[in-house]
Design a protein around this motif. Sequence first.
Motif, PDB file in Angstrom:
ATOM      1  N   LEU A  65      -4.192  -7.476  -0.238  1.00  0.00           N
ATOM      2  CA  LEU A  65      -5.301  -6.606   0.169  1.00  0.00           C
ATOM      3  C   LEU A  65      -5.174  -5.210  -0.428  1.00  0.00           C
ATOM      4  CD1 LEU A  65      -5.650  -7.603   3.925  1.00  0.00           C
ATOM      5  CD2 LEU A  65      -7.116  -8.285   2.031  1.00  0.00           C
ATOM      6  N   GLN A  66      -3.930  -4.717  -0.509  1.00  0.00           N
ATOM      7  CA  GLN A  66      -3.711  -3.411  -1.124  1.00  0.00           C
ATOM      8  C   GLN A  66      -4.061  -3.448  -2.606  1.00  0.00           C
ATOM      9  OE1 GLN A  66       0.390  -2.712  -0.154  1.00  0.00           O
ATOM     10  NE2 GLN A  66      -0.065  -1.845   1.863  1.00  0.00           N
ATOM     11  N   GLN A  67      -3.655  -4.543  -3.309  1.00  0.00           N
ATOM     12  CA  GLN A  67      -3.967  -4.689  -4.735  1.00  0.00           C
ATOM     13  C   GLN A  67      -5.472  -4.786  -4.947  1.00  0.00           C
ATOM     14  OE1 GLN A  67      -2.072  -4.412  -7.203  1.00  0.00           O
ATOM     15  NE2 GLN A  67       0.024  -4.931  -6.672  1.00  0.00           N
ATOM     16  N   LEU A  68      -6.146  -5.526  -4.066  1.00  0.00           N
ATOM     17  CA  LEU A  68      -7.591  -5.703  -4.187  1.00  0.00           C
ATOM     18  C   LEU A  68      -8.304  -4.366  -4.022  1.00  0.00           C
ATOM     19  CD1 LEU A  68      -9.654  -7.975  -4.607  1.00  0.00           C
ATOM     20  CD2 LEU A  68      -9.823  -8.183  -2.131  1.00  0.00           C
ATOM     21  N   SER A  69      -7.826  -3.576  -3.062  1.00  0.00           N
ATOM     22  CA  SER A  69      -8.417  -2.255  -2.838  1.00  0.00           C
ATOM     23  C   SER A  69      -8.219  -1.362  -4.054  1.00  0.00           C
ATOM     24  CB  SER A  69      -7.798  -1.616  -1.597  1.00  0.00           C
ATOM     25  OG  SER A  69      -8.331  -0.337  -1.389  1.00  0.00           O
ATOM     26  N   ARG A  70      -6.986  -1.396  -4.626  1.00  0.00           N
ATOM     27  CA  ARG A  70      -6.718  -0.561  -5.801  1.00  0.00           C
ATOM     28  C   ARG A  70      -7.549  -1.011  -7.006  1.00  0.00           C
ATOM     29  NH1 ARG A  70      -1.349  -0.454  -3.724  1.00  0.00           N
ATOM     30  NH2 ARG A  70      -0.677  -2.202  -4.996  1.00  0.00           N
ATOM     31  N   PHE A  71      -7.777  -2.349  -7.157  1.00  0.00           N
ATOM     32  CA  PHE A  71      -8.586  -2.854  -8.258  1.00  0.00           C
ATOM     33  C   PHE A  71     -10.016  -2.340  -8.156  1.00  0.00           C
ATOM     34  CE2 PHE A  71     -10.204  -5.644 -11.438  1.00  0.00           C
ATOM     35  CZ  PHE A  71     -11.439  -6.112 -10.965  1.00  0.00           C
ATOM     36  N   ASP A  72     -10.559  -2.343  -6.921  1.00  0.00           N
ATOM     37  CA  ASP A  72     -11.928  -1.865  -6.723  1.00  0.00           C
ATOM     38  C   ASP A  72     -12.034  -0.385  -7.065  1.00  0.00           C
ATOM     39  OD1 ASP A  72     -14.088  -0.986  -4.138  1.00  0.00           O
ATOM     40  OD2 ASP A  72     -14.671  -2.349  -5.740  1.00  0.00           O
ATOM     41  N   GLU A  73     -11.014   0.407  -6.682  1.00  0.00           N
ATOM     42  CA  GLU A  73     -11.020   1.834  -7.002  1.00  0.00           C
ATOM     43  C   GLU A  73     -10.949   2.069  -8.505  1.00  0.00           C
ATOM     44  OE1 GLU A  73      -8.704   3.358  -2.956  1.00  0.00           O
ATOM     45  OE2 GLU A  73      -7.723   3.400  -4.921  1.00  0.00           O
ATOM     46  N   THR A  74     -10.119   1.262  -9.210  1.00  0.00           N
ATOM     47  CA  THR A  74      -9.995   1.396 -10.667  1.00  0.00           C
ATOM     48  C   THR A  74     -11.310   1.067 -11.363  1.00  0.00           C
ATOM     49  OG1 THR A  74      -7.663   0.787 -10.530  1.00  0.00           O
ATOM     50  CG2 THR A  74      -8.710   0.618 -12.694  1.00  0.00           C
ATOM     51  N   ARG A  75     -11.976   0.008 -10.876  1.00  0.00           N
ATOM     52  CA  ARG A  75     -13.256  -0.398 -11.479  1.00  0.00           C
ATOM     53  C   ARG A  75     -14.301   0.705 -11.343  1.00  0.00           C
ATOM     54  NH1 ARG A  75     -17.770  -2.261  -9.543  1.00  0.00           N
ATOM     55  NH2 ARG A  75     -16.934  -2.444  -7.443  1.00  0.00           N
ATOM     56  N   LYS A  76     -14.351   1.317 -10.129  1.00  0.00           N
ATOM     57  CA  LYS A  76     -15.313   2.394  -9.908  1.00  0.00           C
ATOM     58  C   LYS A  76     -14.998   3.605 -10.776  1.00  0.00           C
ATOM     59  CE  LYS A  76     -16.322   1.110  -5.114  1.00  0.00           C
ATOM     60  NZ  LYS A  76     -16.173   1.495  -3.697  1.00  0.00           N
ATOM     61  N   PHE A  77     -13.714   3.897 -10.933  1.00  0.00           N
ATOM     62  CA  PHE A  77     -13.307   5.045 -11.741  1.00  0.00           C
ATOM     63  C   PHE A  77     -13.697   4.834 -13.203  1.00  0.00           C
ATOM     64  CE2 PHE A  77     -11.176   8.817 -12.747  1.00  0.00           C
ATOM     65  CZ  PHE A  77     -10.345   8.617 -13.844  1.00  0.00           C
TER      66      PHE A  77
END
Length: 375
Positions: A47-59
Amino acid sequence: MDNINITEAVERYIAGQMTPDERVYFEQLRKSNPDIDGAVVEHTHFLQQLSRFDETRKFKAILEDTHIHLAEKGMITSPRLKGKARVVYMYNRYKRVAAIAASIAGITALTISALIWSVSPGKPMEDELVKLKEDNNKRFNQLQKKNRELDAKIEDVKDQTAVNINVPPIEYKSGGTGFLVDAKGYLVTNAHVVEGAKNIAVQNAGGKNLTAVVVYTDMQRDIAILKITEKEFKIPTSIPYTIRRTAADVAEPIYTLGYPRNEIVYGEGYLSSTTGYNGDTLSCQITIAANRGNSGSPVFNDNGELIGILNAKQKTIEGAVFAIHSKYILGALTSLQKDTSYPRLKIPTGNMRNASSRKQQVKKISDYVFMVKVD
């Protein structure tokens, strides 16, 4: 229990949706079944990795939009915008397809967001981290009462002709834990424990208060070094443990000693992740019971090596506690050694090889762990 039920139970446990009875049963199941315990750790990490992936995509999307905007304004040169007529032609030809694709992308993004929301406890905010410093606890008042009673008895046996100077007793309002790193009285604790302190005392296992002062602070890494100034401090021969220079391994058994109560408390667990809250590389995540007063508690491995120092826990995940890596403690001690005021400071090099059991290690280490009290 089949895989689907296990996954559902893990998700409900992480999201805090279990009843108290279900949570107690599940935690007992974690202790007795390594597979289920591993599933909790892995799912939390996922879940932490998934959250970080979503943040990277938005960035990345923001960077792309910014790049195109600057290029269109002529503020930068971009090879992707050369041949403007060709771009207009391609846009007119494929604008309908692009619109459909954008719609699909939007629907997909909403679906993924809904999925994350349903299985995740939510992206932790900064206020979800709880510092383990103790504030305004009744036990500090109780300790103060006992200390005053002891002081009164000492005064009774003093020469009655001596001049009495009425000095109001110090009322300690907060505190944590600290541990010796040099036999001459240098201790390490968390910087947030002693932040803004007027007076500091460290209390040994025998209940004796010793005055101390702050000699080094690193707020970014949440590390502070104290020096016992009390003349009555008995200098030990050496520190029995060493400070590990490299990160500990995931699943490595660990234990702590600290003062969430008036007496020293032992806790044990294991290293869950080599990174801390939200991927923080300054700290690691451990699974262990920790309460207010545990800030500054040392974390040891089975070899009696210091691998970190407790400083916080997460509200939304039971047992998710964070500790600053030991290499930053070494860095703080090295920085202090460079100060000409502290040339004789030594980094501990002891070992616990002669202590064949955890019980023997704890018995040796307990005398080097102190309660830190702050006014």
